[in-house]
Scaffold this motif. Structure first.
Motif, PDB file in Angstrom:
ATOM      1  N   MET A  15       0.845  -1.200   0.000  1.00  9.38           N
ATOM      2  CA  MET A  15       0.000   0.000   0.000  1.00  9.38           C
ATOM      3  C   MET A  15       0.880   1.250   0.000  1.00  9.38           C
ATOM      4  O   MET A  15       0.623   2.206  -0.736  1.00  9.38           O
ATOM      5  CB  MET A  15      -0.920   0.044   1.232  1.00  9.38           C
ATOM      6  CG  MET A  15      -1.872  -1.118   1.388  1.00  9.38           C
ATOM      7  SD  MET A  15      -2.924  -1.457  -0.037  1.00  9.38           S
ATOM      8  CE  MET A  15      -4.214  -0.249   0.145  1.00  9.38           C
ATOM      9  N   GLU A  16       1.908   1.222   0.843  1.00  9.62           N
ATOM     10  CA  GLU A  16       2.803   2.384   0.951  1.00  9.62           C
ATOM     11  C   GLU A  16       3.524   2.617  -0.366  1.00  9.62           C
ATOM     12  O   GLU A  16       3.618   3.732  -0.857  1.00  9.62           O
ATOM     13  CB  GLU A  16       3.874   2.141   2.040  1.00  9.62           C
ATOM     14  CG  GLU A  16       3.320   1.784   3.403  1.00  9.62           C
ATOM     15  CD  GLU A  16       2.697   2.976   4.094  1.00  9.62           C
ATOM     16  OE1 GLU A  16       3.005   4.112   3.706  1.00  9.62           O
ATOM     17  OE2 GLU A  16       1.871   2.755   5.005  1.00  9.62           O
ATOM     18  N   ALA A  19       1.192   3.887  -3.050  1.00  4.62           N
ATOM     19  CA  ALA A  19       0.837   5.297  -2.822  1.00  4.62           C
ATOM     20  C   ALA A  19       1.968   6.196  -3.326  1.00  4.62           C
ATOM     21  O   ALA A  19       1.729   7.218  -3.979  1.00  4.62           O
ATOM     22  CB  ALA A  19       0.573   5.537  -1.340  1.00  4.62           C
ATOM     23  N   GLN A  41      -0.712  -4.404   5.958  1.00  5.91           N
ATOM     24  CA  GLN A  41      -1.839  -3.737   6.622  1.00  5.91           C
ATOM     25  C   GLN A  41      -3.153  -4.441   6.333  1.00  5.91           C
ATOM     26  O   GLN A  41      -3.428  -4.795   5.192  1.00  5.91           O
ATOM     27  CB  GLN A  41      -1.981  -2.298   6.100  1.00  5.91           C
ATOM     28  CG  GLN A  41      -0.757  -1.450   6.279  1.00  5.91           C
ATOM     29  CD  GLN A  41      -0.846  -0.151   5.483  1.00  5.91           C
ATOM     30  OE1 GLN A  41      -1.890   0.196   4.927  1.00  5.91           O
ATOM     31  NE2 GLN A  41       0.255   0.569   5.420  1.00  5.91           N
ATOM     32  N   ARG A  43      -7.619  -4.387   7.319  1.00  7.96           N
ATOM     33  CA  ARG A  43      -8.672  -3.418   7.621  1.00  7.96           C
ATOM     34  C   ARG A  43      -8.716  -3.160   9.115  1.00  7.96           C
ATOM     35  O   ARG A  43      -8.234  -3.949   9.906  1.00  7.96           O
ATOM     36  CB  ARG A  43     -10.040  -3.972   7.176  1.00  7.96           C
ATOM     37  CG  ARG A  43     -10.254  -3.958   5.676  1.00  7.96           C
ATOM     38  CD  ARG A  43     -11.604  -4.575   5.325  1.00  7.96           C
ATOM     39  NE  ARG A  43     -12.702  -3.807   5.871  1.00  7.96           N
ATOM     40  CZ  ARG A  43     -13.586  -4.257   6.752  1.00  7.96           C
ATOM     41  NH1 ARG A  43     -13.528  -5.500   7.199  1.00  7.96           N
ATOM     42  NH2 ARG A  43     -14.552  -3.491   7.195  1.00  7.96           N
ATOM     43  N   THR A  59      -0.931  -4.513  -4.602  1.00  7.06           N
ATOM     44  CA  THR A  59      -1.838  -3.366  -4.649  1.00  7.06           C
ATOM     45  C   THR A  59      -1.920  -2.888  -6.091  1.00  7.06           C
ATOM     46  O   THR A  59      -0.884  -2.639  -6.719  1.00  7.06           O
ATOM     47  CB  THR A  59      -1.326  -2.217  -3.752  1.00  7.06           C
ATOM     48  OG1 THR A  59      -1.241  -2.690  -2.402  1.00  7.06           O
ATOM     49  CG2 THR A  59      -2.263  -1.012  -3.802  1.00  7.06           C
ATOM     50  N   LEU A  71     -17.084   4.276  -3.023  1.00  6.95           N
ATOM     51  CA  LEU A  71     -16.048   3.387  -2.479  1.00  6.95           C
ATOM     52  C   LEU A  71     -16.605   2.078  -1.895  1.00  6.95           C
ATOM     53  O   LEU A  71     -16.052   1.015  -2.146  1.00  6.95           O
ATOM     54  CB  LEU A  71     -15.171   4.120  -1.454  1.00  6.95           C
ATOM     55  CG  LEU A  71     -13.948   3.335  -0.987  1.00  6.95           C
ATOM     56  CD1 LEU A  71     -13.010   3.002  -2.149  1.00  6.95           C
ATOM     57  CD2 LEU A  71     -13.192   4.067   0.104  1.00  6.95           C
ATOM     58  N   THR A  75     -15.440  -1.564  -3.240  1.00  9.17           N
ATOM     59  CA  THR A  75     -14.906  -2.575  -2.328  1.00  9.17           C
ATOM     60  C   THR A  75     -15.601  -3.921  -2.545  1.00  9.17           C
ATOM     61  O   THR A  75     -14.954  -4.960  -2.600  1.00  9.17           O
ATOM     62  CB  THR A  75     -15.095  -2.078  -0.872  1.00  9.17           C
ATOM     63  OG1 THR A  75     -14.403  -0.853  -0.752  1.00  9.17           O
ATOM     64  CG2 THR A  75     -14.567  -3.037   0.145  1.00  9.17           C
ATOM     65  N   LEU A 113      -8.117  -4.497   1.034  1.00 11.58           N
ATOM     66  CA  LEU A 113      -8.070  -3.181   1.651  1.00 11.58           C
ATOM     67  C   LEU A 113      -8.135  -2.154   0.536  1.00 11.58           C
ATOM     68  O   LEU A 113      -7.224  -2.074  -0.289  1.00 11.58           O
ATOM     69  CB  LEU A 113      -6.745  -3.058   2.424  1.00 11.58           C
ATOM     70  CG  LEU A 113      -6.474  -1.778   3.189  1.00 11.58           C
ATOM     71  CD1 LEU A 113      -7.477  -1.617   4.327  1.00 11.58           C
ATOM     72  CD2 LEU A 113      -5.059  -1.819   3.781  1.00 11.58           C
ATOM     73  N   LEU A 115      -8.345   1.772  -0.491  1.00 15.85           N
ATOM     74  CA  LEU A 115      -8.155   3.136   0.008  1.00 15.85           C
ATOM     75  C   LEU A 115      -8.282   4.115  -1.137  1.00 15.85           C
ATOM     76  O   LEU A 115      -7.749   3.875  -2.223  1.00 15.85           O
ATOM     77  CB  LEU A 115      -6.755   3.299   0.608  1.00 15.85           C
ATOM     78  CG  LEU A 115      -6.389   2.475   1.825  1.00 15.85           C
ATOM     79  CD1 LEU A 115      -4.951   2.779   2.234  1.00 15.85           C
ATOM     80  CD2 LEU A 115      -7.329   2.800   2.974  1.00 15.85           C
ATOM     81  N   GLN A 117      -7.212   7.690  -2.283  1.00 18.47           N
ATOM     82  CA  GLN A 117      -6.253   8.732  -1.926  1.00 18.47           C
ATOM     83  C   GLN A 117      -6.270   9.776  -3.036  1.00 18.47           C
ATOM     84  O   GLN A 117      -5.825   9.479  -4.137  1.00 18.47           O
ATOM     85  CB  GLN A 117      -4.883   8.073  -1.815  1.00 18.47           C
ATOM     86  CG  GLN A 117      -3.856   8.924  -1.149  1.00 18.47           C
ATOM     87  CD  GLN A 117      -2.609   8.104  -0.889  1.00 18.47           C
ATOM     88  OE1 GLN A 117      -2.553   7.297   0.012  1.00 18.47           O
ATOM     89  NE2 GLN A 117      -1.625   8.311  -1.713  1.00 18.47           N
ATOM     90  N   LEU A 121      -7.427   5.136  -6.475  1.00 21.21           N
ATOM     91  CA  LEU A 121      -7.903   4.015  -5.673  1.00 21.21           C
ATOM     92  C   LEU A 121      -6.767   3.010  -5.535  1.00 21.21           C
ATOM     93  O   LEU A 121      -6.223   2.534  -6.536  1.00 21.21           O
ATOM     94  CB  LEU A 121      -9.093   3.345  -6.361  1.00 21.21           C
ATOM     95  CG  LEU A 121      -9.572   2.046  -5.713  1.00 21.21           C
ATOM     96  CD1 LEU A 121     -10.247   2.320  -4.369  1.00 21.21           C
ATOM     97  CD2 LEU A 121     -10.531   1.309  -6.625  1.00 21.21           C
TER      98      LEU A 121
END
Ligand code: BTN
Length: 239
Positions: A15-16, A19, A41, A43, A59, A71, A75, A113, A115, A117, A121
């Motif tokens: 995820m990091e 992003a 990570q 939920r 991801t 969203l 999901t 998960l 997210l 941002q 997405l």
């Protein structure tokens, strides 16, 4: 397919990294994959057990032209994509537990998960693929494709099928709106209706029987007092 994939042996969390790459302008459809995660990570602030080399931890960066209110349905669509893809590769029947846990029998084989941002997405997917065992705290609630089917899977082949299904469901959502997602999820998930559950909420646990989805993709639960409550988030488990 391969030119969309960014592979890393070890990451804290895909995820990091996703992003970071998205902020740097990575294209829609870029998939960040890790052989292992040291801080996977889950939920609700949980962690995701990421045994090196045994599972899929990825991801996908998506830029769907959807508003943030979509969203919850996005999901659900991701869950449908993963459930269908895992059925395709393993032949094992997959269930869905709202909002998007993928189960084989009562045990979790995949977690998602999602997210949002800014406009991006981040669709984070963890799949237990070739795990033969789990740490004691997960043993009773987790399974893998290998445990469920007795076969060993090629991680890249599973990844290719999942990415194809994710892209397919995202396209359908953009073209046809929420309805097909809500309908298919309701048909497919044994948790959507008539299931006695406990839902962990910030103010305490809510108990009741599931009673379908609202048009936004949230879950109705009818309590013993007859009142129908709308669950916006939280961990659902069998009561
Ligand atoms: C959940 O069921 O709680 C969601 C789990 C999501 C795990 C995946 S593994 C790949 C991606 N990177 C993360 O750090 N988390 C998601």
């Amino acid at each position: 397919m391969e030119n969309r994939i960014r592979r890393f042996a070890t990451l804290d969390s895909t995820m990091e990294k996703a992003a970071e790459l998205a902020s740097a302008g990575a294209a829609t459809g870029t998939v960040v994959v890790a052989g292992e995660q040291t801080a996977g990570q889950g939920r609700l602030g949980r962690s995701w057990y990421s045994e090196p080399g045994a599972g899929l931890y990825f991801t996908e960066i998506l830029r769907p032209k959807l508003c943030p209110a979509s969203l919850p349905v996005v999901t659900l669509a991701l869950g449908l994509a993963v459930a269908e893809g895992l059925e395709e590769v393993s032949g094992a029947a997959c269930d869905l537990r709202w909002p998007n846990d993928v189960l084989i029998g009562p045990r979790k084989v995949s977690g998602i998960l999602a997210l949002l941002q800014d406009e991006v997405l981040l669709a984070g997917i963890g799949v237990n693929v070739n795990h033969t065992r789990f740490p004691a705290d997960l043993e009773a609630i987790a399974t893998s494709l290998r445990i469920a089917s007795g076969r060993v899977f090629d991680l890249d082949a599973v990844l290719a099928v999942l990415v194809e299904r994710i892209d397919g469901w995202m396209e359908l959502l953009l073209e046809q709106g929420k309805e097909p997602v809500l309908r298919t999820f309701t048909q497919r998930s044994s948790y959507a209706r008539g299931r006695r559950v406990t839902v962990e909420q910030e103010g305490g646990a809510v108990e009741g029987v599931t009673d379908g989805l609202d048009p936004q993709g949230f879950l109705y639960v009818r309590g013993a007092d007859g009142k129908r409550r709308l669950i916006l988030a939280g961990g659902v488990r069998p009561a």
